[in-house]
Design a protein around this motif. Structure first.
Motif, short mmCIF file in Angstrom:
data_model
loop_
_atom_site.label_atom_id
_atom_site.label_comp_id
_atom_site.label_asym_id
_atom_site.label_seq_id
_atom_site.Cartn_x
_atom_site.Cartn_y
_atom_site.Cartn_z
N THR A 1 -74.23 11.35 3.80
CA THR A 1 -73.15 12.29 4.10
C THR A 1 -73.72 13.69 4.16
O THR A 1 -74.34 14.15 3.21
N ILE A 2 -73.52 14.33 5.30
CA ILE A 2 -74.05 15.67 5.52
C ILE A 2 -72.92 16.67 5.28
O ILE A 2 -71.86 16.58 5.89
N PHE A 3 -73.16 17.61 4.39
CA PHE A 3 -72.19 18.66 4.09
C PHE A 3 -72.62 19.92 4.83
O PHE A 3 -73.67 20.49 4.54
N ASN A 4 -71.82 20.34 5.81
CA ASN A 4 -72.10 21.52 6.63
C ASN A 4 -71.11 22.61 6.28
O ASN A 4 -69.91 22.38 6.31
N ALA A 5 -71.61 23.81 5.99
CA ALA A 5 -70.73 24.94 5.68
C ALA A 5 -71.01 26.08 6.64
O ALA A 5 -72.16 26.34 6.99
N GLN A 44 -69.26 5.93 7.30
CA GLN A 44 -69.38 6.13 8.75
C GLN A 44 -69.71 4.81 9.43
O GLN A 44 -70.19 3.87 8.80
N LEU A 45 -69.47 4.77 10.72
CA LEU A 45 -69.84 3.60 11.51
C LEU A 45 -71.35 3.46 11.53
O LEU A 45 -72.08 4.45 11.40
N PRO A 46 -71.87 2.24 11.69
CA PRO A 46 -73.32 2.05 11.67
C PRO A 46 -74.04 2.95 12.69
O PRO A 46 -73.56 3.16 13.80
N GLY A 47 -75.17 3.48 12.27
CA GLY A 47 -76.00 4.27 13.17
C GLY A 47 -75.80 5.77 13.09
O GLY A 47 -76.48 6.52 13.78
N SER A 48 -74.87 6.23 12.26
CA SER A 48 -74.70 7.67 12.14
C SER A 48 -74.31 8.02 10.71
O SER A 48 -73.90 7.17 9.93
N ALA A 49 -74.46 9.30 10.38
CA ALA A 49 -74.14 9.77 9.03
C ALA A 49 -72.70 10.24 8.97
O ALA A 49 -72.13 10.67 9.97
N ALA A 50 -72.12 10.15 7.80
CA ALA A 50 -70.81 10.74 7.57
C ALA A 50 -71.00 12.26 7.47
O ALA A 50 -72.11 12.74 7.26
N ALA A 51 -69.91 13.03 7.62
CA ALA A 51 -70.05 14.48 7.59
C ALA A 51 -68.83 15.16 7.02
O ALA A 51 -67.70 14.70 7.19
N VAL A 52 -69.08 16.27 6.36
CA VAL A 52 -68.06 17.21 5.94
C VAL A 52 -68.40 18.50 6.67
O VAL A 52 -69.46 19.09 6.44
N ASN A 53 -67.53 18.94 7.58
CA ASN A 53 -67.75 20.16 8.36
C ASN A 53 -66.75 21.21 7.92
O ASN A 53 -65.56 21.10 8.18
N HIS A 54 -67.25 22.22 7.22
CA HIS A 54 -66.40 23.27 6.66
C HIS A 54 -66.60 24.54 7.48
O HIS A 54 -67.55 25.28 7.27
N ASN A 55 -65.71 24.77 8.43
CA ASN A 55 -65.80 25.92 9.32
C ASN A 55 -64.77 26.96 8.91
O ASN A 55 -63.76 27.16 9.59
N SER A 56 -65.01 27.60 7.81
CA SER A 56 -64.06 28.54 7.24
C SER A 56 -64.79 29.55 6.39
O SER A 56 -65.88 29.30 5.91
N THR A 57 -64.16 30.69 6.20
CA THR A 57 -64.73 31.68 5.28
C THR A 57 -64.27 31.43 3.85
O THR A 57 -64.78 32.04 2.93
N GLY A 58 -63.31 30.56 3.67
CA GLY A 58 -62.80 30.24 2.34
C GLY A 58 -63.64 29.17 1.65
O GLY A 58 -64.59 28.64 2.20
N ALA A 59 -63.25 28.86 0.44
CA ALA A 59 -63.96 27.86 -0.36
C ALA A 59 -63.37 26.47 -0.15
O ALA A 59 -62.16 26.31 -0.07
N THR A 115 -58.65 4.12 -2.94
CA THR A 115 -59.80 4.66 -2.22
C THR A 115 -59.37 4.97 -0.80
O THR A 115 -58.87 4.11 -0.08
N MET A 116 -59.55 6.21 -0.39
CA MET A 116 -59.30 6.64 0.98
C MET A 116 -60.68 6.79 1.64
O MET A 116 -61.54 7.50 1.13
N SER A 117 -60.90 6.11 2.77
CA SER A 117 -62.21 6.10 3.43
C SER A 117 -62.16 6.90 4.73
O SER A 117 -61.23 6.74 5.53
N ILE A 118 -63.17 7.73 4.93
CA ILE A 118 -63.30 8.49 6.16
C ILE A 118 -64.76 8.60 6.55
O ILE A 118 -65.64 8.42 5.71
N GLY A 119 -65.00 8.87 7.81
CA GLY A 119 -66.36 9.10 8.29
C GLY A 119 -66.66 10.56 8.48
O GLY A 119 -67.81 11.00 8.39
N ARG A 120 -65.61 11.35 8.74
CA ARG A 120 -65.82 12.78 8.95
C ARG A 120 -64.60 13.55 8.47
O ARG A 120 -63.47 13.17 8.72
#
Length: 156
Positions: free
Chosen positions: A116-120, A84-99, A50-55
């Motif tokens: 976890t918020i997925f932003n595209a 994520q650390l307590p008090g905030s949501a985890a996020a996936v920020n996809h700033n690309s025109t690709g998939a 298991t690899m853990s990340i917040g963002r």
């Protein structure tokens, strides 16, 4: 802040693929910044681990990104956990025109331990093709365009 430095496919848990260390902790940030990438990049999450990340930040011009497991057995899953650390949501920020794709290949699973918020980006896509587990909520954030707007109907 850990950043992927390998210009091609590679293993998440290989230290030589990262600048700033391997992101694997609650609240860790993983950056993938490629602006001259012309082919999709595949990152293999280690088998039975298991690899853990917040963002997760994906910044590239047009090439896609694929996250998949590195296993072959349906019982030895590769987990990518959003913690994520307590008090905030985890996020996936996809700033690309690709998939951006989370593939079920190699027995990848997503574990949402926190919201976890997925932003595209407006022209990018995120595909989750692997199973999702955990107690966290998945939230999709996007720009909403409607047409015609009421002001478009006004003639001058």
């Amino acid at each position: 802040m850990p950043s992927w430095i390998r210009p091609s496919d590679g293993l998440w848990d290989d230290l030589t693929n990262w600048s700033g260390g391997i992101p694997d902790a609650e609240g860790a940030i993983a950056n993938f910044n490629f602006f001259n990438q012309t082919t999709a990049l595949t990152v293999f999450v280690p088998n039975a681990n298991t690899m853990s990340i917040g963002r997760l930040n994906i910044n590239n011009s047009s090439a896609g990104m694929i996250f998949r497991g590195n296993g072959t057995s349906a019982t030895n899953y590769s987990w990518l956990a959003f913690d994520q650390l307590p008090g905030s949501a985890a996020a996936v920020n996809h700033n690309s025109t690709g998939a951006l794709t989370f593939s079920s290949e190699g027995a990848l699973r997503l574990l949402l331990n926190d919201e976890t918020i997925f932003n595209a980006a407006s022209t990018g896509t995120i595909s989750i093709l692997c199973p999702i587990a955990g107690t966290g909520k998945l939230t999709k954030s996007c720009l909403l365009y409607t047409s015609p707007s009421p002001r478009d109907r006004t003639r001058s």
